[in-house]
Design a protein around this motif. Structure first.
Motif, PDB file in Angstrom:
ATOM      1  N   ASP A 183       0.828  -1.207   0.000  1.00 42.20           N
ATOM      2  CA  ASP A 183       0.000   0.000   0.000  1.00 42.20           C
ATOM      3  C   ASP A 183       0.864   1.260   0.000  1.00 42.20           C
ATOM      4  OD1 ASP A 183      -2.464  -1.213  -0.138  1.00 42.20           O
ATOM      5  OD2 ASP A 183      -2.885  -1.065   2.006  1.00 42.20           O
ATOM      6  N   ALA A 184       1.932   1.246   0.800  1.00 38.85           N
ATOM      7  CA  ALA A 184       2.826   2.414   0.865  1.00 38.85           C
ATOM      8  C   ALA A 184       3.476   2.662  -0.492  1.00 38.85           C
ATOM      9  CB  ALA A 184       3.886   2.207   1.943  1.00 38.85           C
ATOM     10  N   LEU A 185       3.895   1.591  -1.169  1.00 39.58           N
ATOM     11  CA  LEU A 185       4.501   1.718  -2.495  1.00 39.58           C
ATOM     12  C   LEU A 185       3.487   2.260  -3.499  1.00 39.58           C
ATOM     13  CD1 LEU A 185       6.887   1.182  -4.443  1.00 39.58           C
ATOM     14  CD2 LEU A 185       5.952  -1.129  -4.757  1.00 39.58           C
ATOM     15  N   ALA A 186       2.259   1.734  -3.445  1.00 44.68           N
ATOM     16  CA  ALA A 186       1.207   2.193  -4.355  1.00 44.68           C
ATOM     17  C   ALA A 186       0.876   3.666  -4.097  1.00 44.68           C
ATOM     18  CB  ALA A 186      -0.039   1.327  -4.195  1.00 44.68           C
ATOM     19  N   ASN A 187       0.808   4.047  -2.825  1.00 40.04           N
ATOM     20  CA  ASN A 187       0.529   5.459  -2.479  1.00 40.04           C
ATOM     21  C   ASN A 187       1.643   6.380  -2.971  1.00 40.04           C
ATOM     22  OD1 ASN A 187      -1.913   4.909  -1.258  1.00 40.04           O
ATOM     23  ND2 ASN A 187      -1.029   4.682   0.777  1.00 40.04           N
ATOM     24  N   LYS A 188       2.863   5.913  -2.821  1.00 43.55           N
ATOM     25  CA  LYS A 188       4.020   6.701  -3.252  1.00 43.55           C
ATOM     26  C   LYS A 188       3.981   6.943  -4.757  1.00 43.55           C
ATOM     27  CE  LYS A 188       9.072   6.477  -3.057  1.00 43.55           C
ATOM     28  NZ  LYS A 188      10.208   5.631  -2.694  1.00 43.55           N
ATOM     29  N   LYS A 189       3.515   5.928  -5.476  1.00 41.85           N
ATOM     30  CA  LYS A 189       3.456   6.033  -6.934  1.00 41.85           C
ATOM     31  C   LYS A 189       2.137   6.594  -7.418  1.00 41.85           C
ATOM     32  CE  LYS A 189       6.812   2.654  -8.298  1.00 41.85           C
ATOM     33  NZ  LYS A 189       7.405   3.262  -9.453  1.00 41.85           N
ATOM     34  N   GLY A 190       1.206   6.848  -6.466  1.00 45.62           N
ATOM     35  CA  GLY A 190      -0.083   7.413  -6.835  1.00 45.62           C
ATOM     36  C   GLY A 190      -1.044   6.409  -7.438  1.00 45.62           C
ATOM     37  N   VAL A 191      -0.844   5.110  -7.127  1.00 50.67           N
ATOM     38  CA  VAL A 191      -1.707   4.071  -7.659  1.00 50.67           C
ATOM     39  C   VAL A 191      -2.836   3.818  -6.671  1.00 50.67           C
ATOM     40  CG1 VAL A 191      -1.816   1.668  -8.423  1.00 50.67           C
ATOM     41  CG2 VAL A 191       0.240   3.010  -8.839  1.00 50.67           C
ATOM     42  N   GLU A 192      -4.052   3.688  -7.159  1.00 52.34           N
ATOM     43  CA  GLU A 192      -5.210   3.460  -6.290  1.00 52.34           C
ATOM     44  C   GLU A 192      -5.162   2.046  -5.710  1.00 52.34           C
ATOM     45  OE1 GLU A 192      -7.815   5.470  -5.418  1.00 52.34           O
ATOM     46  OE2 GLU A 192      -6.772   7.109  -6.393  1.00 52.34           O
ATOM     47  N   HIS A 193      -5.695   1.907  -4.507  1.00 55.85           N
ATOM     48  CA  HIS A 193      -5.888   0.589  -3.908  1.00 55.85           C
ATOM     49  C   HIS A 193      -7.154   0.625  -3.091  1.00 55.85           C
ATOM     50  CE1 HIS A 193      -3.982   2.648  -0.503  1.00 55.85           C
ATOM     51  NE2 HIS A 193      -4.627   1.770   0.253  1.00 55.85           N
ATOM     52  N   ALA A 194      -7.743  -0.541  -2.889  1.00 54.51           N
ATOM     53  CA  ALA A 194      -8.986  -0.640  -2.108  1.00 54.51           C
ATOM     54  C   ALA A 194      -8.660  -0.627  -0.634  1.00 54.51           C
ATOM     55  CB  ALA A 194      -9.740  -1.911  -2.461  1.00 54.51           C
TER      56      ALA A 194
END
Length: 195
Positions: A183-194
């Protein structure tokens, strides 16, 4: 009769003092010397607090799946299914898990699925999976998250706990910590997650 009652009462009082007062106090005192004073290992992520040493339920496709639990990850009632490996009900349950896993991971063959991804542990609360059990999920997660497979493989490698002294037990990964890092990696890259 008096000769038997008095020693029985004394023994009951002594046993009560030893087992109901002294023993719990000693266990509590030892726990105070352990990390986090015996309250478990806490980790925070996504605005929540989790026990990292207790398996958490991750079944959404954008996360690395957890090991199945016979007790639905309820730490108050840990335990296995108590069904033998030859039990028809158990075999049907495992085959259902295999079919479900394959339908969500079409690039994986039945032979590639490690046992731990389709069977519950003895406690039903195992927080770890093998590196292989996580690597076979990378393709699904990379596609859904818009992340590179190489990035996810590196993330798994960063969170791999090596065997004790390099030889006792397998290399393993805490699924909760890995998913929080995902989740932290996705947030850093601006990728959405549920959530």
């Amino acid at each position: 009769m008096k000769a038997q009652i008095l020693p029985a009462i004394k023994m009951s009082i002594l046993t009560f003092i030893l087992l109901a007062i002294l023993y719990p106090f000693v266990v509590w005192a030892i726990a105070q010397l352990s990390p986090n004073q015996g309250k478990g290992f806490l980790v925070e992520g996504n605005g929540k607090t989790y026990y990292k040493n207790i398996g958490q339920k991750f079944t959404e496709d954008q996360y690395f799946w957890s090991r199945p639990s016979a007790v639905e990850y309820n730490a108050a009632g840990s335990g296995g299914s108590n069904l033998a490996g030859s039990n028809p009900e158990y075999i049907q349950e495992v085959e259902g898990r295999i079919a479900h896993f394959l339908s969500h991971n079409p690039n994986v063959t039945k032979e590639q699925i490690p046992t731990e991804i389709v069977t519950a542990s003895g406690s039903g609360l195992d927080p770890h999976l093998s590196v292989h059990a996580l690597e076979i999920q990378v393709s699904r997660i990379a596609k859904l998250r818009g992340l590179g497979e190489t990035e996810l493989m590196s993330l798994i490698k960063e969170h791999t706990e090596n065997p004790l002294l390099g030889m006792f037990g397998p290399a393993k990964v805490n699924v909760l910590e890995l998913n929080l890092a995902l989740d932290a990696l996705a947030n850093k890259k601006g990728v959405e997650h549920a959530q």
